[in-house]
Write a protein that holds these residues in place. Structure first.
Motif, PDB file in Angstrom:
ATOM      1  N   TYR A  12      36.573 -33.348 -55.170  1.00 37.41           N
ATOM      2  CA  TYR A  12      35.367 -32.969 -55.910  1.00 37.41           C
ATOM      3  C   TYR A  12      35.816 -32.287 -57.193  1.00 37.41           C
ATOM      4  O   TYR A  12      36.779 -31.508 -57.174  1.00 37.41           O
ATOM      5  N   PRO A  13      35.091 -32.524 -58.281  1.00 33.17           N
ATOM      6  CA  PRO A  13      35.389 -31.758 -59.493  1.00 33.17           C
ATOM      7  C   PRO A  13      35.078 -30.285 -59.253  1.00 33.17           C
ATOM      8  O   PRO A  13      34.118 -29.969 -58.547  1.00 33.17           O
ATOM      9  N   VAL A  19      38.980 -30.059 -56.339  1.00 32.86           N
ATOM     10  CA  VAL A  19      39.341 -29.610 -55.004  1.00 32.86           C
ATOM     11  C   VAL A  19      39.479 -30.851 -54.117  1.00 32.86           C
ATOM     12  O   VAL A  19      38.658 -31.765 -54.179  1.00 32.86           O
ATOM     13  N   ALA A  21      39.050 -32.196 -50.801  1.00 33.17           N
ATOM     14  CA  ALA A  21      38.364 -31.868 -49.542  1.00 33.17           C
ATOM     15  C   ALA A  21      38.966 -32.657 -48.378  1.00 33.17           C
ATOM     16  O   ALA A  21      39.072 -32.152 -47.260  1.00 33.17           O
ATOM     17  N   GLU A  40      38.518 -25.209 -39.263  1.00 33.00           N
ATOM     18  CA  GLU A  40      37.892 -24.048 -39.895  1.00 33.00           C
ATOM     19  C   GLU A  40      36.915 -24.467 -40.978  1.00 33.00           C
ATOM     20  O   GLU A  40      36.987 -25.581 -41.490  1.00 33.00           O
ATOM     21  N   SER A  41      36.058 -23.532 -41.341  1.00 36.47           N
ATOM     22  CA  SER A  41      35.128 -23.760 -42.442  1.00 36.47           C
ATOM     23  C   SER A  41      35.915 -24.144 -43.693  1.00 36.47           C
ATOM     24  O   SER A  41      36.915 -23.506 -44.019  1.00 36.47           O
ATOM     25  N   GLY A  42      35.483 -25.230 -44.335  1.00 37.10           N
ATOM     26  CA  GLY A  42      36.167 -25.668 -45.548  1.00 37.10           C
ATOM     27  C   GLY A  42      37.330 -26.595 -45.301  1.00 37.10           C
ATOM     28  O   GLY A  42      38.006 -27.022 -46.240  1.00 37.10           O
ATOM     29  N   SER A  43      37.576 -26.952 -44.033  1.00 43.00           N
ATOM     30  CA  SER A  43      38.732 -27.813 -43.738  1.00 43.00           C
ATOM     31  C   SER A  43      38.467 -29.286 -44.057  1.00 43.00           C
ATOM     32  O   SER A  43      39.399 -30.088 -44.014  1.00 43.00           O
ATOM     33  N   GLY A  44      37.212 -29.641 -44.351  1.00 44.59           N
ATOM     34  CA  GLY A  44      36.925 -31.007 -44.793  1.00 44.59           C
ATOM     35  C   GLY A  44      36.164 -31.868 -43.804  1.00 44.59           C
ATOM     36  O   GLY A  44      35.985 -33.071 -44.021  1.00 44.59           O
ATOM     37  N   LYS A  45      35.665 -31.259 -42.730  1.00 44.79           N
ATOM     38  CA  LYS A  45      34.994 -32.025 -41.672  1.00 44.79           C
ATOM     39  C   LYS A  45      33.764 -32.778 -42.198  1.00 44.79           C
ATOM     40  O   LYS A  45      33.631 -33.980 -41.998  1.00 44.79           O
ATOM     41  N   SER A  46      32.872 -32.032 -42.858  1.00 43.71           N
ATOM     42  CA  SER A  46      31.622 -32.658 -43.333  1.00 43.71           C
ATOM     43  C   SER A  46      31.914 -33.697 -44.405  1.00 43.71           C
ATOM     44  O   SER A  46      31.232 -34.726 -44.482  1.00 43.71           O
ATOM     45  N   SER A  47      32.922 -33.430 -45.207  1.00 42.58           N
ATOM     46  CA  SER A  47      33.280 -34.384 -46.261  1.00 42.58           C
ATOM     47  C   SER A  47      33.776 -35.684 -45.640  1.00 42.58           C
ATOM     48  O   SER A  47      33.379 -36.778 -46.049  1.00 42.58           O
TER      49      SER A  47
END
Ligand SMILES: Nc1ncnc2c1ncn2[C@@H]1O[C@H](COP(=O)(O)OP(=O)(O)OP(=O)(O)O)[C@@H](O)[C@H]1O
Length: 208
Positions: A12-13, A19, A21, A40-47
Motif C-alpha cells: 500500500y502507498p 508498506v 502488507a 498479530e494485528s497488522g501481520s497482513g491477514k485481512s490483506s
C-alpha cells in the motif's frame, strides 16, 4: 476445486514510501479443508484474505481459483431494514437472477434459522445475524468461503457455534474455507492453522 495463492505480494502507498502488507505468500488450500489465518494485528491477514477474495488486486503474484467465492465479514454489511430471507434474495437480485425463495429458506434452515425468514435484522441476535450472513454467502454455492473475523462481535459460546457451523458446511459442501480470526480458542474447530508475521507465512500446522 483448489485455491492457489502464488507468490502474493501486496503493498500500500504510505506517504512517500510504501508498506508491504503481504510479502511473497504462497499457499494452496484444498476442498473440504478449513484453514484459520492467525497472526498479530497488522501481520497482513485481512490483506491476504482480500486478495484471495478478489477484492484487492495483488501488487504481484497470482490467485488461481476456479469457482464462485462467498464472502463473510462482520455483520455490518447486512441491510438492517430487510428480513433474513430478503438478505439472501438480494444476492439473486444483484446477479440478475430470479429470486430463489425455496433455496433461501433451505439455507436459513441449514444455519439453524428455520422459520425466521420473515424476521428483520434488528429482531435477530448477533449470532443469528451472523448465521444469516453465512447463509447469504452460501446462496452463490461458493467453492471458496472467505471469512474475516466473523465472530468478533460475538461472545465465546456464540463464536464457537458459528465457527463449528462453518466447519460443518466446509465438509458438507467440500468448500475451501479460509477464516481470519484472532481468537485462538476457535482453532481446534479448524483443520489447519496458517500463522502470519510481518506479511509472511511464519508457520503452517495441522490441527490434530
Ligand atoms: N488501505 C491501507 N493503506 C495503507 N496501509 C494499509 C492499508 N490496509 C492495511 N494496511 C497496512 O498493512 C498492514 C497489514 O494490515 P492488515 O489489515 O492486513 O493486517 P491484519 O493482520 O488483518 O490486522 P488486524 O488483525 O489488526 O485486522 C498493516 O501494517 C496495515 O497498517
Amino acid at each position: 476445486m483448489t485455491l492457489h495463492l502464488d507468490h502474493i505480494t501486496l503493498t500500500y502507498p504510505d506517504g512517500p514510501t510504501e508498506v508491504t502488507a503481504v510479502d511473497d505468500v504462497s499457499l494452496t488450500l484444498h476442498p473440504g479443508q478449513f484453514t484459520a489465518l492467525v497472526g498479530e494485528s497488522g501481520s497482513g491477514k485481512s490483506s491476504l484474505l482480500a486478495v484471495a477474495a478478489g477484492l484487492q488486486e495483488p501488487t504481484s503474484g497470482q490467485v488461481r481459483v476456479d469457482g464462485p467465492r462467498g464472502l463473510i465479514f462482520q455483520q455490518a454489511n447486512l441491510l438492517g431494514a430487510l428480513t433474513a430471507r430478503e438478505q439472501l434474495l438480494v444476492t439473486d437480485h444483484i446477479r440478475g437472477r430470479k429470486p430463489r425463495r425455496d433455496r433461501a429458506d433451505e439455507l436459513l434452515e441449514r444455519v439453524g434459522l428455520a422459520g425466521s425468514g420473515h424476521r428483520r435484522m434488528n429482531q435477530l441476535s448477533g449470532g443469528q445475524r451472523q448465521r444469516v450472513n453465512i447463509a447469504r454467502a452460501l446462496m452463490g454455492s461458493p467453492a471458496v468461503l472467505l471469512a474475516d473475523e466473523p465472530t468478533s462481535a460475538l461472545d465465546t459460546r456464540l463464536a464457537r457455534e458459528v465457527v463449528d457451523l462453518l466447519a460443518d458446511i466446509t465438509r458438507e459442501t467440500q468448500a475451501v474455507t479460509l477464516l481470519v480470526t484472532h481468537d485462538r480458542s476457535l482453532l481446534d474447530s479448524c483443520d489447519r492453522v496458517v500463522e502470519m508475521r510481518d506479511g509472511r507465512v511464519r508457520e503452517v500446522r495441522a490441527v490434530s
